[in-house]
Design a protein around this motif. Structure first.
Motif, PDB file in Angstrom:
ATOM      1  N   GLY A   1      12.506   4.003   1.250  1.00 36.84           N
ATOM      2  CA  GLY A   1      11.126   3.903   0.770  1.00 36.84           C
ATOM      3  C   GLY A   1      10.832   4.866  -0.358  1.00 36.84           C
ATOM      4  N   LEU A   2      11.276   6.122  -0.223  1.00 32.55           N
ATOM      5  CA  LEU A   2      11.046   7.127  -1.263  1.00 32.55           C
ATOM      6  C   LEU A   2      11.809   6.791  -2.538  1.00 32.55           C
ATOM      7  CD1 LEU A   2       9.574   9.771  -1.835  1.00 32.55           C
ATOM      8  CD2 LEU A   2      11.554  11.007  -0.931  1.00 32.55           C
ATOM      9  N   LEU A   3      13.018   6.272  -2.384  1.00 30.17           N
ATOM     10  CA  LEU A   3      13.836   5.897  -3.534  1.00 30.17           C
ATOM     11  C   LEU A   3      13.162   4.777  -4.328  1.00 30.17           C
ATOM     12  CD1 LEU A   3      16.628   6.646  -4.747  1.00 30.17           C
ATOM     13  CD2 LEU A   3      17.580   4.738  -3.462  1.00 30.17           C
ATOM     14  N   LEU A   4      12.695   3.738  -3.629  1.00 27.07           N
ATOM     15  CA  LEU A   4      12.012   2.630  -4.307  1.00 27.07           C
ATOM     16  C   LEU A   4      10.676   3.083  -4.899  1.00 27.07           C
ATOM     17  CD1 LEU A   4      12.797  -0.463  -4.559  1.00 27.07           C
ATOM     18  CD2 LEU A   4      14.227   0.885  -3.033  1.00 27.07           C
ATOM     19  N   SER A   5       9.995   3.997  -4.222  1.00 22.33           N
ATOM     20  CA  SER A   5       8.702   4.471  -4.725  1.00 22.33           C
ATOM     21  C   SER A   5       8.870   5.200  -6.056  1.00 22.33           C
ATOM     22  CB  SER A   5       8.048   5.400  -3.693  1.00 22.33           C
ATOM     23  OG  SER A   5       7.762   4.705  -2.501  1.00 22.33           O
ATOM     24  N   CYS A   6       9.937   5.974  -6.195  1.00 18.02           N
ATOM     25  CA  CYS A   6      10.201   6.659  -7.471  1.00 18.02           C
ATOM     26  C   CYS A   6      10.456   5.657  -8.590  1.00 18.02           C
ATOM     27  CB  CYS A   6      11.400   7.595  -7.315  1.00 18.02           C
ATOM     28  SG  CYS A   6      11.091   9.067  -6.321  1.00 18.02           S
ATOM     29  N   ARG A   7      11.235   4.616  -8.289  1.00 16.81           N
ATOM     30  CA  ARG A   7      11.532   3.622  -9.314  1.00 16.81           C
ATOM     31  C   ARG A   7      10.277   2.829  -9.693  1.00 16.81           C
ATOM     32  NH1 ARG A   7      14.142   4.908 -12.316  1.00 16.81           N
ATOM     33  NH2 ARG A   7      14.666   2.846 -13.080  1.00 16.81           N
ATOM     34  N   ILE A   8       9.450   2.491  -8.698  1.00 12.74           N
ATOM     35  CA  ILE A   8       8.207   1.768  -8.988  1.00 12.74           C
ATOM     36  C   ILE A   8       7.291   2.645  -9.838  1.00 12.74           C
ATOM     37  CG2 ILE A   8       6.112   0.813  -7.946  1.00 12.74           C
ATOM     38  CD1 ILE A   8       7.854  -0.032  -5.553  1.00 12.74           C
ATOM     39  N   THR A   9       7.249   3.939  -9.545  1.00 16.34           N
ATOM     40  CA  THR A   9       6.418   4.863 -10.313  1.00 16.34           C
ATOM     41  C   THR A   9       6.857   4.916 -11.768  1.00 16.34           C
ATOM     42  OG1 THR A   9       5.956   6.213  -8.364  1.00 16.34           O
ATOM     43  CG2 THR A   9       5.652   7.262 -10.507  1.00 16.34           C
ATOM     44  N   GLN A  10       8.156   4.967 -12.009  1.00 17.22           N
ATOM     45  CA  GLN A  10       8.651   5.005 -13.382  1.00 17.22           C
ATOM     46  C   GLN A  10       8.362   3.699 -14.120  1.00 17.22           C
ATOM     47  OE1 GLN A  10      12.715   6.180 -12.504  1.00 17.22           O
ATOM     48  NE2 GLN A  10      12.296   8.277 -13.130  1.00 17.22           N
ATOM     49  N   ALA A  11       8.503   2.569 -13.436  1.00 21.60           N
ATOM     50  CA  ALA A  11       8.142   1.294 -14.059  1.00 21.60           C
ATOM     51  C   ALA A  11       6.640   1.235 -14.326  1.00 21.60           C
ATOM     52  CB  ALA A  11       8.572   0.139 -13.150  1.00 21.60           C
ATOM     53  N   PHE A  12       5.856   1.796 -13.432  1.00 24.76           N
ATOM     54  CA  PHE A  12       4.403   1.862 -13.602  1.00 24.76           C
ATOM     55  C   PHE A  12       4.053   2.710 -14.831  1.00 24.76           C
ATOM     56  CE2 PHE A  12       0.348   4.015 -12.671  1.00 24.76           C
ATOM     57  CZ  PHE A  12      -0.473   2.923 -12.415  1.00 24.76           C
ATOM     58  N   GLN A  13       4.774   3.802 -15.046  1.00 16.05           N
ATOM     59  CA  GLN A  13       4.563   4.628 -16.229  1.00 16.05           C
ATOM     60  C   GLN A  13       4.860   3.847 -17.502  1.00 16.05           C
ATOM     61  OE1 GLN A  13       7.106   8.002 -15.476  1.00 16.05           O
ATOM     62  NE2 GLN A  13       5.427   9.220 -14.655  1.00 16.05           N
ATOM     63  N   LEU A  14       5.962   3.108 -17.494  1.00 15.13           N
ATOM     64  CA  LEU A  14       6.293   2.277 -18.657  1.00 15.13           C
ATOM     65  C   LEU A  14       5.172   1.288 -18.950  1.00 15.13           C
ATOM     66  CD1 LEU A  14      10.070   1.338 -18.179  1.00 15.13           C
ATOM     67  CD2 LEU A  14       9.096   2.813 -19.931  1.00 15.13           C
ATOM     68  N   TYR A  15       4.655   0.664 -17.913  1.00 11.69           N
ATOM     69  CA  TYR A  15       3.600  -0.328 -18.084  1.00 11.69           C
ATOM     70  C   TYR A  15       2.346   0.299 -18.699  1.00 11.69           C
ATOM     71  CZ  TYR A  15      -0.191  -3.519 -16.897  1.00 11.69           C
ATOM     72  OH  TYR A  15      -1.297  -4.323 -16.962  1.00 11.69           O
ATOM     73  N   PHE A  16       1.901   1.416 -18.154  1.00 15.88           N
ATOM     74  CA  PHE A  16       0.664   2.019 -18.640  1.00 15.88           C
ATOM     75  C   PHE A  16       0.810   2.541 -20.059  1.00 15.88           C
ATOM     76  CE2 PHE A  16      -2.046   1.790 -15.013  1.00 15.88           C
ATOM     77  CZ  PHE A  16      -3.301   2.123 -15.500  1.00 15.88           C
ATOM     78  N   ILE A  17       1.933   3.217 -20.346  1.00 20.98           N
ATOM     79  CA  ILE A  17       2.081   3.879 -21.636  1.00 20.98           C
ATOM     80  C   ILE A  17       2.328   2.873 -22.761  1.00 20.98           C
ATOM     81  CG2 ILE A  17       3.582   5.435 -22.946  1.00 20.98           C
ATOM     82  CD1 ILE A  17       3.758   7.144 -20.448  1.00 20.98           C
ATOM     83  N   PHE A  18       3.146   1.857 -22.510  1.00 19.32           N
ATOM     84  CA  PHE A  18       3.501   0.945 -23.597  1.00 19.32           C
ATOM     85  C   PHE A  18       2.684  -0.335 -23.618  1.00 19.32           C
ATOM     86  CE2 PHE A  18       7.220   3.663 -23.407  1.00 19.32           C
ATOM     87  CZ  PHE A  18       7.443   3.907 -24.753  1.00 19.32           C
ATOM     88  N   VAL A  19       2.101  -0.732 -22.498  1.00 13.73           N
ATOM     89  CA  VAL A  19       1.258  -1.932 -22.482  1.00 13.73           C
ATOM     90  C   VAL A  19      -0.210  -1.543 -22.609  1.00 13.73           C
ATOM     91  CG1 VAL A  19       0.567  -3.966 -21.168  1.00 13.73           C
ATOM     92  CG2 VAL A  19       2.951  -3.220 -21.125  1.00 13.73           C
TER      93      VAL A  19
END
Length: 461
Positions: free
Chosen positions: A97-115
């Protein structure tokens, strides 16, 4: 013998899987510290540093929990509480769960910053627990109901919801990543992210199959041995895929791009291909500098800016000039090139607004930058730049005019002016060689003694 080790642990395949797991953890640690030891990459503050650290910890928790809960190693005595510690909490919220949460967070950062073109509304240290919350609730329910038997297995009615929870997190990661698929990233973050998801998804499908077989068919000895071997080996592949194949730090301003590029980049401007970034060209004015001109105008001359920067660094106050230099590099990027502007703006924010080289600006200017609704806008750093120029006029400029750095700069200008006049008189096609830079961005290649020039003008007292 096979029946005995299937229950007690310690089969040859168990030890082989443990060796693979330990090797993957060692490789993971080497990957994580390699940029800091070999490339001397400075440690950043914030999520760019501690999210990968959490990933390493979660990977360790996941592999260790699988080993302990599935009896890879033979123990003489086991307590029922260990099942819930390892099989429920270690494998679940604190591992996968923690491993996937970190990856989702990084993808979320990409979405907010570039989209969305803005910094994420929720800070990472709040977002990760929020994403992890459903898994914590699930683990709490299982711990209260206590459905595990003495072999740390649960029945099908509990296994199915647990598998659905695994699938939900994978689907969330795929969905957030798909939302940024139209962005043309400069450094192939999206391609690496998809590649990591692909490898991880294949591993997870086989891993979940082995997990189900291991949970609901604990009376078949050979199936227990084979399924737990697959569990640990595929989990080892999974943690390496998440950290290495997928971009573990997609928004990191420090330049760790050497695995993709044959050339080393000293600055983000060079990595982004900004013209003349970090290079002294011959198009700069040759005329002598007039100290009575405004400092912000003088700093537009790159040769003067490099001299003033060297002086400021010798005074341990160079962050203001470095900030001016990188904002000037940002201004060279076309306003239509939003992706490169966002890369550069994010880099400046990480390096000078919220990181180790934090510049001395007002709280209002800082919040204006951090809360901007468009990271690509042209005047993002306008107010901060005005404050920094005023600070340099007050604290650095006066001492610079009486320093050895300015004298050396004027001497260099005189030599270049004479060379230019000689070219005009003789008609030679002469141009000074770039080799005079001595391979650094300092045009004078200042030695240690010169950098000890007094910053407080003590020699005049």
């Amino acid at each position: 013998m096979a029946n005995h080790c299937a229950v007690q642990g310690g089969c040859p395949t168990d030890y082989a899987a443990v060796v693979v797991s330990v090797a993957s953890l060692i490789l993971l640690l080497v990957w994580s510290i390699f940029p800091f030891i070999v490339h001397k990459v400075p440690r950043t503050k914030g999520s760019g540093f501690w999210i990968p650290v959490i990933q390493v910890v979660a990977s360790f928790n996941l592999l260790l929990s699988i080993m302990m809960s599935n009896r890879f190693l033979k123990f003489e005595k086991r307590h029922w509480k260990s099942c819930y510690l390892w099989a429920v909490w270690g494998e679940g919220p604190l591992g996968f769960g923690l491993l996937l949460s970190c990856r989702i967070t990084q993808a979320f950062q990409l979405y907010f910053i570039f989209v969305k073109r803005r910094l994420p509304l929720i800070r990472s240290f709040f977002l990760i627990p929020l994403i992890l919350f459903p898994w914590i609730v699930g683990a709490t329910v299982i711990h209260i109901k206590k459905p595990l038997n003495n072999r740390c297995h649960m029945s099908a009615q509990w296994t199915i919801p647990v598998v659905c929870l695994h699938s939900l997190y994978v689907a969330t990661l795929v969905g957030v990543t798909a939302a940024v698929h139209h962005i043309e990233f400069r450094f192939d973050e999206l391609r690496d992210l998809w590649r990591g998801i692909l490898v991880s998804s294949v591993s997870i499908v086989v891993w979940v199959t082995a997990y189900i077989l291991n949970e609901i068919h604990d009376n078949i000895s050979w199936l227990q041995v084979a399924s737990r071997f697959l569990l640990l080996v595929l989990a080892s592949i999974l943690v390496l895929a998440f950290f290495s194949i997928s971009s573990s730090q997609p928004l990191l301003s420090q330049i760790s791009l050497r695995r993709r590029e044959s050339r080393e980049f000293r600055t983000m401007g060079q990595a982004l291909g900004i013209p003349d970034s970090g290079v002294l060209t011959q198009s700069e004015p040759i005329s002598r500098i007039d100290p009575n001109e405004p400092l912000d105008k003088l700093l537009m001359n790159k040769k003067f800016r490099q001299s003033f920067m060297a002086f400021s660094d010798s005074c341990l106050a160079g962050e203001s000039v470095h900030f001016f230099d990188e904002v000037h590099e940002l201004s060279k990027i076309s306003e239509d090139d939003c992706v490169r502007r966002i890369y550069m703006a994010r880099h400046i924010i990480e390096k000078y607004i919220v990181a180790a080289m934090e510049i001395n600006i007002s709280y209002r200017s800082k919040q204006e930058i951090l809360s901007t609704s468009d990271l690509a806008r042209a005047d993002l750093f306008h107010n901060a730049l005005n404050e920094i120029v005023q600070l340099m006029k007050t604290n650095l400029a006066k001492d610079y005019w009486s320093s050895m750095f300015f004298l050396k700069f004027q001497e260099e200008c005189d030599m270049r002016c004479n060379g230019y006049e000689l070219e005009q008189m003789t008609g030679w096609n002469y141009s000074p060689r770039l080799s005079s830079v001595h391979g650094t961005d300092d045009p004078f290649h200042q030695d240690h003694l010169l950098k000890n020039s007094e910053c407080g003008n003590d020699t005049d007292s």
